[in-house]
Design a protein around this motif. Sequence first.
Motif, PDB file in Angstrom:
ATOM      1  N   CYS A  64      55.141  22.200  37.429  1.00 33.88           N
ATOM      2  CA  CYS A  64      54.215  21.391  36.767  1.00 33.88           C
ATOM      3  C   CYS A  64      53.133  21.687  37.965  1.00 33.88           C
ATOM      4  O   CYS A  64      53.308  21.061  39.122  1.00 33.88           O
ATOM      5  N   ILE A  65      52.010  22.035  37.521  1.00 34.82           N
ATOM      6  CA  ILE A  65      50.838  22.238  38.736  1.00 34.82           C
ATOM      7  C   ILE A  65      49.736  21.320  38.214  1.00 34.82           C
ATOM      8  O   ILE A  65      49.069  21.850  37.220  1.00 34.82           O
ATOM      9  N   GLU A  66      49.181  20.519  39.069  1.00 34.24           N
ATOM     10  CA  GLU A  66      47.914  19.939  38.766  1.00 34.24           C
ATOM     11  C   GLU A  66      46.723  20.633  39.449  1.00 34.24           C
ATOM     12  O   GLU A  66      46.924  21.101  40.705  1.00 34.24           O
ATOM     13  N   THR A  67      45.698  20.967  38.890  1.00 38.29           N
ATOM     14  CA  THR A  67      44.758  21.660  39.515  1.00 38.29           C
ATOM     15  C   THR A  67      43.278  20.970  39.040  1.00 38.29           C
ATOM     16  O   THR A  67      43.332  20.204  37.935  1.00 38.29           O
ATOM     17  N   SER A  68      42.106  21.123  39.763  1.00 44.35           N
ATOM     18  CA  SER A  68      41.074  20.828  39.142  1.00 44.35           C
ATOM     19  C   SER A  68      40.648  21.961  38.261  1.00 44.35           C
ATOM     20  O   SER A  68      41.189  23.077  37.991  1.00 44.35           O
ATOM     21  N   LEU A  69      39.592  21.818  37.233  1.00 47.81           N
ATOM     22  CA  LEU A  69      39.226  22.684  36.246  1.00 47.81           C
ATOM     23  C   LEU A  69      38.783  24.087  36.843  1.00 47.81           C
ATOM     24  O   LEU A  69      39.158  25.147  36.179  1.00 47.81           O
ATOM     25  N   ALA A  70      38.150  23.837  38.031  1.00 44.48           N
ATOM     26  CA  ALA A  70      37.714  25.163  38.700  1.00 44.48           C
ATOM     27  C   ALA A  70      38.881  25.961  39.340  1.00 44.48           C
ATOM     28  O   ALA A  70      38.791  27.032  39.674  1.00 44.48           O
ATOM     29  N   ASP A  71      40.051  25.342  39.455  1.00 45.36           N
ATOM     30  CA  ASP A  71      41.232  26.046  40.139  1.00 45.36           C
ATOM     31  C   ASP A  71      42.201  26.535  39.283  1.00 45.36           C
ATOM     32  O   ASP A  71      43.355  26.929  39.877  1.00 45.36           O
ATOM     33  N   ILE A  72      42.123  26.518  37.906  1.00 46.73           N
ATOM     34  CA  ILE A  72      43.088  27.188  37.063  1.00 46.73           C
ATOM     35  C   ILE A  72      43.297  28.268  37.247  1.00 46.73           C
ATOM     36  O   ILE A  72      42.416  29.258  37.275  1.00 46.73           O
ATOM     37  N   PRO A  73      44.729  29.039  37.856  1.00 45.69           N
ATOM     38  CA  PRO A  73      45.116  30.211  37.915  1.00 45.69           C
ATOM     39  C   PRO A  73      44.995  31.003  36.742  1.00 45.69           C
ATOM     40  O   PRO A  73      45.670  30.296  35.626  1.00 45.69           O
ATOM     41  N   GLN A  74      44.652  32.283  36.721  1.00 48.80           N
ATOM     42  CA  GLN A  74      44.611  33.146  35.423  1.00 48.80           C
ATOM     43  C   GLN A  74      46.121  33.689  35.353  1.00 48.80           C
ATOM     44  O   GLN A  74      46.611  33.552  34.373  1.00 48.80           O
ATOM     45  N   GLU A  75      46.691  33.876  36.284  1.00 52.83           N
ATOM     46  CA  GLU A  75      47.979  34.448  36.573  1.00 52.83           C
ATOM     47  C   GLU A  75      48.812  34.145  38.096  1.00 52.83           C
ATOM     48  O   GLU A  75      48.021  33.980  38.913  1.00 52.83           O
ATOM     49  N   ILE A  76      50.030  34.127  37.933  1.00 52.62           N
ATOM     50  CA  ILE A  76      50.758  33.819  39.263  1.00 52.62           C
ATOM     51  C   ILE A  76      51.728  34.527  39.073  1.00 52.62           C
ATOM     52  O   ILE A  76      52.562  34.594  38.120  1.00 52.62           O
ATOM     53  N   ALA A  77      51.925  35.609  40.188  1.00 56.65           N
ATOM     54  CA  ALA A  77      53.004  36.799  40.050  1.00 56.65           C
ATOM     55  C   ALA A  77      54.403  35.978  39.783  1.00 56.65           C
ATOM     56  O   ALA A  77      54.926  35.175  40.649  1.00 56.65           O
ATOM     57  N   GLY A  78      55.283  36.461  39.114  1.00 55.12           N
ATOM     58  CA  GLY A  78      56.473  35.775  38.813  1.00 55.12           C
ATOM     59  C   GLY A  78      56.685  34.653  37.877  1.00 55.12           C
ATOM     60  O   GLY A  78      57.794  34.319  37.701  1.00 55.12           O
ATOM     61  N   LEU A  79      55.491  34.286  37.392  1.00 58.26           N
ATOM     62  CA  LEU A  79      55.431  32.715  36.629  1.00 58.26           C
ATOM     63  C   LEU A  79      54.522  33.333  35.591  1.00 58.26           C
ATOM     64  O   LEU A  79      53.667  34.197  35.547  1.00 58.26           O
TER      65      LEU A  79
END
Length: 85
Positions: A49-64
């Motif tokens: 579970c990753i909390e981020t700001s709206l500007a920091d939402i990753p589009q992809e994370i390798a392996g996830l």
Amino acid sequence: IKATLPCLPLCLEAKDLIFLDPPYQKNLIIPSCHELQAKGWLKADSLVCIETSLADIPQEIAGLRCDQQRRYGQSAIGFWKIVVK
């Protein structure tokens, strides 16, 4: 903080659930997830579970893969799982 990521210890027993709430706008999400994977913290059915700001939402994370994303005001919580090959 980024310099301390390699100091994350090896995990002897992978965890079912990981909460990750890095400081906003510091580009720590992807490096943190890579360290968790490299140090054995995640297993095939782990949920991250990753909390981020709206500007920091990753589009992809390798392996996830992102199963779900919820937005709360100026924040978001993403629910990520291991990509099983």
